[in-house]
Design a protein around this motif. Structure first.
Motif, PDB file in Angstrom:
ATOM      1  N   ARG A  64      41.606  32.242  44.306  1.00  0.00           N
ATOM      2  CA  ARG A  64      41.756  31.855  42.902  1.00  0.00           C
ATOM      3  C   ARG A  64      42.912  32.645  42.276  1.00  0.00           C
ATOM      4  O   ARG A  64      42.903  33.874  42.314  1.00  0.00           O
ATOM      5  CB  ARG A  64      40.468  32.109  42.124  1.00  0.00           C
ATOM      6  CG  ARG A  64      40.540  31.509  40.730  1.00  0.00           C
ATOM      7  CD  ARG A  64      39.289  31.776  39.928  1.00  0.00           C
ATOM      8  NE  ARG A  64      39.245  30.915  38.757  1.00  0.00           N
ATOM      9  CZ  ARG A  64      38.343  30.988  37.812  1.00  0.00           C
ATOM     10  NH1 ARG A  64      37.394  31.893  37.890  1.00  0.00           N
ATOM     11  NH2 ARG A  64      38.417  30.180  36.771  1.00  0.00           N
ATOM     12  N   ARG A  66      44.776  33.922  39.060  1.00  0.00           N
ATOM     13  CA  ARG A  66      44.554  34.163  37.620  1.00  0.00           C
ATOM     14  C   ARG A  66      45.809  33.689  36.852  1.00  0.00           C
ATOM     15  O   ARG A  66      46.946  33.856  37.329  1.00  0.00           O
ATOM     16  CB  ARG A  66      44.311  35.638  37.373  1.00  0.00           C
ATOM     17  CG  ARG A  66      44.189  36.004  35.896  1.00  0.00           C
ATOM     18  CD  ARG A  66      43.942  37.484  35.668  1.00  0.00           C
ATOM     19  NE  ARG A  66      44.851  38.378  36.395  1.00  0.00           N
ATOM     20  CZ  ARG A  66      46.137  38.560  36.052  1.00  0.00           C
ATOM     21  NH1 ARG A  66      46.699  37.916  35.050  1.00  0.00           N
ATOM     22  NH2 ARG A  66      46.886  39.428  36.744  1.00  0.00           N
ATOM     23  N   PRO A  67      45.551  33.135  35.664  1.00  0.00           N
ATOM     24  CA  PRO A  67      46.707  32.790  34.849  1.00  0.00           C
ATOM     25  C   PRO A  67      47.501  34.052  34.489  1.00  0.00           C
ATOM     26  O   PRO A  67      46.957  35.155  34.507  1.00  0.00           O
ATOM     27  CB  PRO A  67      46.110  32.155  33.607  1.00  0.00           C
ATOM     28  CG  PRO A  67      44.657  31.943  33.891  1.00  0.00           C
ATOM     29  CD  PRO A  67      44.303  32.872  34.986  1.00  0.00           C
ATOM     30  N   GLN A 144      42.182  42.464  43.651  1.00  0.00           N
ATOM     31  CA  GLN A 144      42.741  43.612  42.912  1.00  0.00           C
ATOM     32  C   GLN A 144      42.151  43.651  41.510  1.00  0.00           C
ATOM     33  O   GLN A 144      41.746  42.604  40.990  1.00  0.00           O
ATOM     34  CB  GLN A 144      44.275  43.439  42.829  1.00  0.00           C
ATOM     35  CG  GLN A 144      45.008  44.643  42.372  1.00  0.00           C
ATOM     36  CD  GLN A 144      46.484  44.330  42.142  1.00  0.00           C
ATOM     37  OE1 GLN A 144      46.985  43.236  42.467  1.00  0.00           O
ATOM     38  NE2 GLN A 144      47.189  45.258  41.566  1.00  0.00           N
ATOM     39  N   THR A 145      42.071  44.856  40.920  1.00  0.00           N
ATOM     40  CA  THR A 145      41.544  44.996  39.566  1.00  0.00           C
ATOM     41  C   THR A 145      42.371  44.127  38.609  1.00  0.00           C
ATOM     42  O   THR A 145      43.588  44.071  38.731  1.00  0.00           O
ATOM     43  CB  THR A 145      41.597  46.475  39.113  1.00  0.00           C
ATOM     44  OG1 THR A 145      40.867  47.254  40.041  1.00  0.00           O
ATOM     45  CG2 THR A 145      41.004  46.648  37.734  1.00  0.00           C
ATOM     46  N   GLY A 146      41.656  43.443  37.739  1.00  0.00           N
ATOM     47  CA  GLY A 146      42.308  42.659  36.703  1.00  0.00           C
ATOM     48  C   GLY A 146      42.693  41.260  37.156  1.00  0.00           C
ATOM     49  O   GLY A 146      43.311  40.513  36.425  1.00  0.00           O
ATOM     50  N   THR A 147      42.290  40.889  38.413  1.00  0.00           N
ATOM     51  CA  THR A 147      42.655  39.537  38.874  1.00  0.00           C
ATOM     52  C   THR A 147      41.587  38.500  38.527  1.00  0.00           C
ATOM     53  O   THR A 147      41.735  37.315  38.815  1.00  0.00           O
ATOM     54  CB  THR A 147      42.899  39.527  40.390  1.00  0.00           C
ATOM     55  OG1 THR A 147      41.762  40.123  41.012  1.00  0.00           O
ATOM     56  CG2 THR A 147      44.167  40.271  40.760  1.00  0.00           C
ATOM     57  N   GLY A 148      40.493  38.944  37.962  1.00  0.00           N
ATOM     58  CA  GLY A 148      39.480  37.987  37.469  1.00  0.00           C
ATOM     59  C   GLY A 148      38.210  37.904  38.308  1.00  0.00           C
ATOM     60  O   GLY A 148      37.523  36.901  38.302  1.00  0.00           O
ATOM     61  N   LYS A 149      37.837  38.992  39.053  1.00  0.00           N
ATOM     62  CA  LYS A 149      36.583  38.976  39.850  1.00  0.00           C
ATOM     63  C   LYS A 149      35.382  38.877  38.908  1.00  0.00           C
ATOM     64  O   LYS A 149      34.524  38.023  39.059  1.00  0.00           O
ATOM     65  CB  LYS A 149      36.483  40.277  40.676  1.00  0.00           C
ATOM     66  CG  LYS A 149      37.545  40.457  41.718  1.00  0.00           C
ATOM     67  CD  LYS A 149      37.288  41.684  42.581  1.00  0.00           C
ATOM     68  CE  LYS A 149      37.351  43.008  41.793  1.00  0.00           C
ATOM     69  NZ  LYS A 149      38.718  43.313  41.259  1.00  0.00           N
ATOM     70  N   THR A 150      35.369  39.799  37.923  1.00  0.00           N
ATOM     71  CA  THR A 150      34.246  39.810  36.977  1.00  0.00           C
ATOM     72  C   THR A 150      34.228  38.515  36.176  1.00  0.00           C
ATOM     73  O   THR A 150      33.156  37.948  35.897  1.00  0.00           O
ATOM     74  CB  THR A 150      34.352  41.050  36.055  1.00  0.00           C
ATOM     75  OG1 THR A 150      34.488  42.203  36.873  1.00  0.00           O
ATOM     76  CG2 THR A 150      33.127  41.198  35.179  1.00  0.00           C
ATOM     77  N   TYR A 151      35.456  38.047  35.860  1.00  0.00           N
ATOM     78  CA  TYR A 151      35.561  36.791  35.115  1.00  0.00           C
ATOM     79  C   TYR A 151      34.939  35.655  35.935  1.00  0.00           C
ATOM     80  O   TYR A 151      34.151  34.850  35.437  1.00  0.00           O
ATOM     81  CB  TYR A 151      37.039  36.512  34.818  1.00  0.00           C
ATOM     82  CG  TYR A 151      37.273  35.207  34.094  1.00  0.00           C
ATOM     83  CD1 TYR A 151      37.132  35.132  32.692  1.00  0.00           C
ATOM     84  CD2 TYR A 151      37.645  34.048  34.790  1.00  0.00           C
ATOM     85  CE1 TYR A 151      37.354  33.932  32.028  1.00  0.00           C
ATOM     86  CE2 TYR A 151      37.849  32.846  34.119  1.00  0.00           C
ATOM     87  CZ  TYR A 151      37.703  32.786  32.743  1.00  0.00           C
ATOM     88  OH  TYR A 151      37.918  31.591  32.081  1.00  0.00           O
ATOM     89  N   ARG A 155      30.963  36.577  34.291  1.00  0.00           N
ATOM     90  CA  ARG A 155      31.132  36.128  32.902  1.00  0.00           C
ATOM     91  C   ARG A 155      29.848  35.452  32.431  1.00  0.00           C
ATOM     92  O   ARG A 155      29.323  34.550  33.095  1.00  0.00           O
ATOM     93  CB  ARG A 155      32.305  35.140  32.863  1.00  0.00           C
ATOM     94  CG  ARG A 155      32.680  34.672  31.468  1.00  0.00           C
ATOM     95  CD  ARG A 155      33.826  35.473  30.960  1.00  0.00           C
ATOM     96  NE  ARG A 155      34.284  34.953  29.669  1.00  0.00           N
ATOM     97  CZ  ARG A 155      35.200  35.501  28.944  1.00  0.00           C
ATOM     98  NH1 ARG A 155      35.799  36.600  29.384  1.00  0.00           N
ATOM     99  NH2 ARG A 155      35.599  35.017  27.766  1.00  0.00           N
TER     100      ARG A 155
HETATM  101  P1  ADP Z   1      38.839  42.332  37.400  1.00  0.00           P
HETATM  102  O1  ADP Z   1      37.367  42.271  37.255  1.00  0.00           O
HETATM  103  O2  ADP Z   1      39.261  41.772  38.670  1.00  0.00           O
HETATM  104  O3  ADP Z   1      39.255  43.710  37.221  1.00  0.00           O
HETATM  105  P2  ADP Z   1      38.781  40.857  35.040  1.00  0.00           P
HETATM  106  O4  ADP Z   1      37.859  39.822  35.304  1.00  0.00           O
HETATM  107  O5  ADP Z   1      38.297  41.983  34.218  1.00  0.00           O
HETATM  108  O6  ADP Z   1      39.475  41.458  36.293  1.00  0.00           O
HETATM  109  O7  ADP Z   1      40.030  40.231  34.344  1.00  0.00           O
HETATM  110  C1  ADP Z   1      40.999  40.870  33.664  1.00  0.00           C
HETATM  111  C2  ADP Z   1      41.437  39.999  32.502  1.00  0.00           C
HETATM  112  O8  ADP Z   1      41.949  38.804  32.895  1.00  0.00           O
HETATM  113  C3  ADP Z   1      40.325  39.674  31.563  1.00  0.00           C
HETATM  114  O9  ADP Z   1      40.727  39.819  30.288  1.00  0.00           O
HETATM  115  C4  ADP Z   1      40.072  38.246  31.854  1.00  0.00           C
HETATM  116  O10 ADP Z   1      39.600  37.580  30.720  1.00  0.00           O
HETATM  117  C5  ADP Z   1      41.336  37.699  32.289  1.00  0.00           C
HETATM  118  N1  ADP Z   1      41.251  36.669  33.244  1.00  0.00           N
HETATM  119  C6  ADP Z   1      41.065  36.879  34.546  1.00  0.00           C
HETATM  120  N2  ADP Z   1      41.039  35.703  35.205  1.00  0.00           N
HETATM  121  C7  ADP Z   1      41.267  34.728  34.282  1.00  0.00           C
HETATM  122  C8  ADP Z   1      41.319  33.305  34.356  1.00  0.00           C
HETATM  123  N3  ADP Z   1      41.249  32.676  35.505  1.00  0.00           N
HETATM  124  N4  ADP Z   1      41.525  32.642  33.222  1.00  0.00           N
HETATM  125  C9  ADP Z   1      41.696  33.290  32.053  1.00  0.00           C
HETATM  126  N5  ADP Z   1      41.598  34.623  31.910  1.00  0.00           N
HETATM  127  C10 ADP Z   1      41.401  35.369  33.044  1.00  0.00           C
END
Ligand code: ADP
Ligand code: MG
Length: 946
Positions: A64, A66-67, A144-151, A155
């Protein structure tokens, strides 16, 4: 299943072989690791839709993108996007620089525009469905951190459903698919940080141990909260708690959420019915558990939000404590090593190196269906992290799991079921016990009652036995007395028998004397008759001679008259005159001779008349003698009867006594009948004495007693009294006859019939009683008794009674009308000599009296006996019986023969022969004479004889 971007379902991939594509993917399907222990004791079975080798199930990996975020945009011109997606071919191009570009194929490639819903449906939904079917599953986000795993994974999207991540959607999916009646779902929410497992639902619980079942190899985290969930609200609530606790913990520990691994464990338990749902299962499966055993499918879904993968390379570089970096790396490094080992089919998988790999043991190379979302950012700034992330994904795609279904016996349901059955059985047992108790109480009660009544019965029986003993003693003494009396009676009887013998002797002497007298008389009579016959013959001869003389004289006279005529004609008148004189003289002589002859004849006739007179007087004398003899014979017979009656009474009396002594215990009767028996025992004289004391009315009253024995004895007494001439009329006057006839009519008792018939027979000896008996219908009653009984004694007495009545000619018509004669003749069926003797006596009496009446001219016509068939019987049976009976029959026959009106019947019945036989062979003179007389005097008989 939404496979939109080419994410093929596990089974179709297996069917078509290992995934193709670059990145060094291996086409060879990896067999399940033999070192892994089987997850028994629960039953394991392969995925139903995989068939054959379909239990092998490769880890699915989607990528996936991330935008671009603000940071990416800020660096925009310096760091362009190093990633290019080719969703239609599920490929990703990673550009290192303008010259180096690598292409990787994934199971799915999500662009930055991919919705949360689509990601769920492609990545997680197949796993959730598999979990709902009972298999373990894992959905994990790596990146990687911030790539949207938690998202992607965590979520909540409470207010905006389109934002919801895999955790919420998976629980939502499970809650909508399961049945709350039979299924249960619960969650544990944990955080793994610095190799320590912390409960996010109860953050006090830290350092939760990871326990591995030695047998099954199954991992569990005892101590971690497992919270059952019922609805989505509850899910939100719990996930919020978890999120808050994760955030708080990280703040407290001065760290970031990206350094910890978040693990949501969804525990699912569903009831299973083997036959219904999985009828295609092998027989072995059926053999493991019986059909009625409740089974459950227990499955687990692990949704893992891993810590950032960049730490692997960058740990320590950003100033973190060495310890922390070491632990964070340890888990991820171990995971990477395990994936590498699995991908390379290495003989050793270092699962035990970290807690994460231990927890994920089943997810990689285990029995779970696993999907991995690899998240990447577009910026080329993080090229190396993105590259290593992609490589991790590529390696993970090579890991093959062997999914297995785990069914366990639902011991809880089974326990509840058994408990319910035990409850039912217990209550049934209690009910039965109660019933038995009640029954026992009733039986006890009945037993007590029975014991009481048995005791009463025993008491009564004892009293009765005592009474019977007493009675027995009394009766024994009474029997003794009776035996004594009997002995006396026998003595008396012997005396009577002797008297009878004497009387018989007398009668025989008398008979012989009479026979002698008769013989001499008959001889004189015969001689006289012969003389007279001779004289008469002489006279007749003389008369003939005279008649012959007279005719010769008449002839001579006619000759002379002729001569005279001739002389006259020759005119010799003188000679004529002389001849006339001669003729006159001869005529005179002839006339005187005739006259003398006539005188002689008249003399002879008068002489004959005298002789006839003499003959008649002789016959009358004979007749009287016979009557006298008859009287004597009757007397002897009566004496015999009374003797035999007494004998019969003897036996009957003793029998009666014994019977009354069998415990009926009628003391009154014993004393009363005792009196009567005493009276009986003393013979006639004693009877008369007692009779005087008791009085006839009292004795007669006993005839009506209700007690049968009393009645019988009373009749016996009356019968004995009736044998005495002096009592006969009195008994009738006092109503005794009425009582006796009433007994004959009403009683059904044989003894009563016999003794009553005896009594009536005795009373019938009296001439004046005979009429009364007939007028009161006695003959009819006797006839009735005769028709009903076969007892020879009764028949003998009835016949005797009728025989006595036969001796009264005035009653003959009535006797015939009342059926007396028919009854008399009917009793010959008995064949008993004594009965037949009485019948013969009665017939003789009847015939004799009837003959007398007819000879006196008082009656005319044929005998009444003939009408009732007596004659026929006599002809047929005259010589069949004893001498005395034969004698009676012969006499009766002779009397019948005296009546000219019986002639035709006698001839018709063949009686002539009988008459001839009697006239020649009968030992009795009177019978012979009467037969001869009948034969001689009756021209019809004479004709028949000739
Ligand atoms: P990670 O858990 O991998 O460290 P996060 O889920 O915290 O990353 O995502 C970091 C940021 O990116 C958040 O603010 C999140 O809302 C945003 N984000 C990540 N993936 C997407 C997505 N596919 N669409 C829109 N926003 C995203
Ligand atoms: Mg995160």
């Amino acid at each position: 299943m939404a496979t939109g971007g080419g994410w093929a379902p596990a089974r179709s991939v297996e069917r078509h072989g290992a995934p193709r594509g670059g990145g060094g993917t291996r086409s060879k399907s990896v067999a399940p690791c033999p070192r892994r222990p089987s997850p028994s004791p629960a039953r394991s079975r392969p995925a139903p839709d995989n068939g054959g080798s379909a239990d092998s199930c490769r880890v699915r990996v989607a990528i996936r993108l991330r935008p671009k975020n603000s940071e990416d945009l800020a660096y925009g011109s310096d760091f362009d996007s190093c990633v290019e997606l080719q969703p239609e071919s599920k490929r990703l191009k990673l550009k290192k620089n303008n010259w180096i570009c690598e292409s990787y194929k994934f199971d799915e490639v999500f662009s930055e525009n991919a919705s949360q819903k689509r990601v769920y449906e492609v990545v997680a939904k197949p796993v959730v469905e598999s979990v709902l079917e009972g298999y373990n599953g894992t959905v994990m986000a790596y990146g990687q951190t911030g790539t949207g795993k938690t998202y992607t994974v965590g979520r909540l999207g409470k207010d905006d459903p389109s934002e919801r991540g895999i955790m919420v959607r998976a629980l939502e999916h499970i809650l909508s698919s399961m049945s709350f009646e039979t299924d249960r779902v619960a969650i544990s929410y944990l955080q793994l940080y610095l190799e320590s497992v912390q409960d996010l639902l109860d953050p006090e619980k830290t350092n939760i141990p990871i326990v591995e079942d030695a047998k099954t190899g199954e991992i569990s985290l005892p101590g971690a909260s497992i919270v059952e969930i019922k609805d989505l609200e509850h899910v939100f609530h719990l996930l919020q708690i978890g999120e808050a606790n994760r955030h708080a913990a990280n703040t407290k520990m001065n760290t970031e959420s990206s350094r910890s691994h978040a693990i949501l464990i969804i525990h699912l338990q569903r009831s299973s019915r083997i036959k219904e749902e999985n009828s295609s299962l092998s027989n072995d499966t059926h053999d493991i558990f019986p059909d009625d055993l409740p089974l459950v499918l227990k499955s687990k879904l692990l949704i893992v939000d891993l810590a950032g993968s960049e730490r692997i390379d960058k740990s320590g570089s950003e100033g973190h404590m060495i310890e922390e970096a070491k632990f964070i790396n340890l888990s991820l490094t171990s995971l990477g090593k395990c994936i590498n080992a699995l991908a390379e089919n290495s003989p050793h998988i270092p699962t035990r190196d970290s807690k994460l790999t231990r927890i994920l043991r089943d997810s990689f190379g285990g029995t779970a269906r696993t999907s991995l979302v690899v998240t990447i950012g577009p910026s080329s700034r993080h090229y190396s992290e993105t590259s290593s992330t992609i490589m991790f994904g590529q390696r993970a795609m090579k890991v093959v799991n062997t999914i297995k279904l785990k069914e366990e016996v639902d011991y809880e349901t089974l326990y509840k079921k058994v408990e319910r059955e035990v409850d039912q059985l217990t209550s049934e047992m209690e009910r039965q016990q109660k019933l038995m108790k009640n029954e026992k109480m009733q039986l006890d009660k009945k037993l007590k009652e029975s014991e009481g009544s048995f005791h009463d019965l025993r008491m009564t029986s004892n009293i009765r036995i005592e009474n019977l003993e007493k009675e027995k003693c009394q009766l024994e003494s009474a029997v003794k007395t009776l035996m004594r009396d009997l002995e006396e009676e026998r003595g008396q009887n012997n005396l009577l028998s002797e008297q009878i013998a004497e009387l018989e002797k007398l009668v025989n002497e008398n008979k012989q004397q009479q026979q002698l007298e008769n013989l001499s008389r008959m001889k004189i009579f015969t001689d006289t008759t012969k003389e007279h016959e001779k004289e008469m013959e002489e006279l007749l001869r003389q008369l003939q001679e005279e008649r012959r003389c007279s005719s010769s004289l008449k002839d001579r006279m006619s000759v002379l008259q002729q001569e005279l005529c001739d002389a006259q004609s020759s005119t010799q008148e003188s000679m004529a005159h002389e001849l006339e004189k001669k003729l006159t003289k001869v005529t005179e002589e002839f006339t005187s001779q005739v006259q003398s002859l006539k005188e002689k004849i008249s003399e002879l006739i008068s002489e004959k008349e005298v002789i006839y007179e003499e003959l008649k007087s002789t016959q009358e004398k004979v007749q009287q003698e016979m009557l006298h003899r008859q009287g004597l014979e009757d007397q002897i017979l009566r004496l015999k009867w009374s003797t035999s009656d007494i004998c019969a009474e003897e036996s009957k009396t003793s029998y009666g006594m014994v019977r009354s002594g069998s415990g009926l215990g009628n003391a009154a009767f014993v004393s009363k009948s005792g009196k009567i028996r005493e009276a009986l025992s003393g013979q006639r004289g004693t009877i008369s004495k007692i009779f005087e004391e008791v009085g006839l009315p009292n004795v007669l009253a006993l005839l009506k007693s209700e007690d049968l024995d009393v009645q019988i004895h009373a009749v016996k007494v009356v019968a004995n009294l009736a044998a005495e001439d002096i009592n006969q009329e009195r008994i009738v006057e006092e109503g005794g006859l009425d009582a006796l006839l009433s007994l004959l009519e009403t009683s059904e008792n044989t003894t009563i019939h016999r003794v009553t018939a005896g009594a009536v027979a005795n009373l019938a000896m009296n001439g004046s009683n005979q009429g009364v008996i007939m007028n009161k219908g006695g003959a009819r009653l006797l006839a009735n008794v005769a028709s009903k009984t076969e007892d020879p004694q009764t028949l003998r007495l009835v016949a005797g009674a009728i025989a006595n009545l036969c001796g009264n000619e005035k009653l003959h018509l009535m006797l015939k009308r009342d059926g007396g004669i028919k009854a008399l003749l009917g009793m010959v069926r008995s064949g008993h000599a004594e009965v037949i003797a009485q019948i013969a006596r009665g017939i003789a009496n009847f015939a004799k009296c009837e003959s007398r009446v007819i000879s006196q001219g008082h009656r005319k016509g044929r005998s009444l006996l003939i009408e009732d068939g007596v004659l026929t019987w006599m002809v047929a049976n005259s010589t069949r019986f004893s001498h005395s009976t034969t004698r009676h029959i012969e006499l009766a026959f002779c009397h019948l023969a005296q009546n000219e009106d019986n002639t035709c019947d006698i001839i018709a019945s063949g009686g002539i022969k009988e008459l001839l036989r009697i006239s020649r062979e009968s030992p009795r003179d009177d019978a012979r004479n009467l037969a001869k007389m009948a034969l001689d005097s009756n021209p019809a008989f004479l004709r028949e004889v000739q």
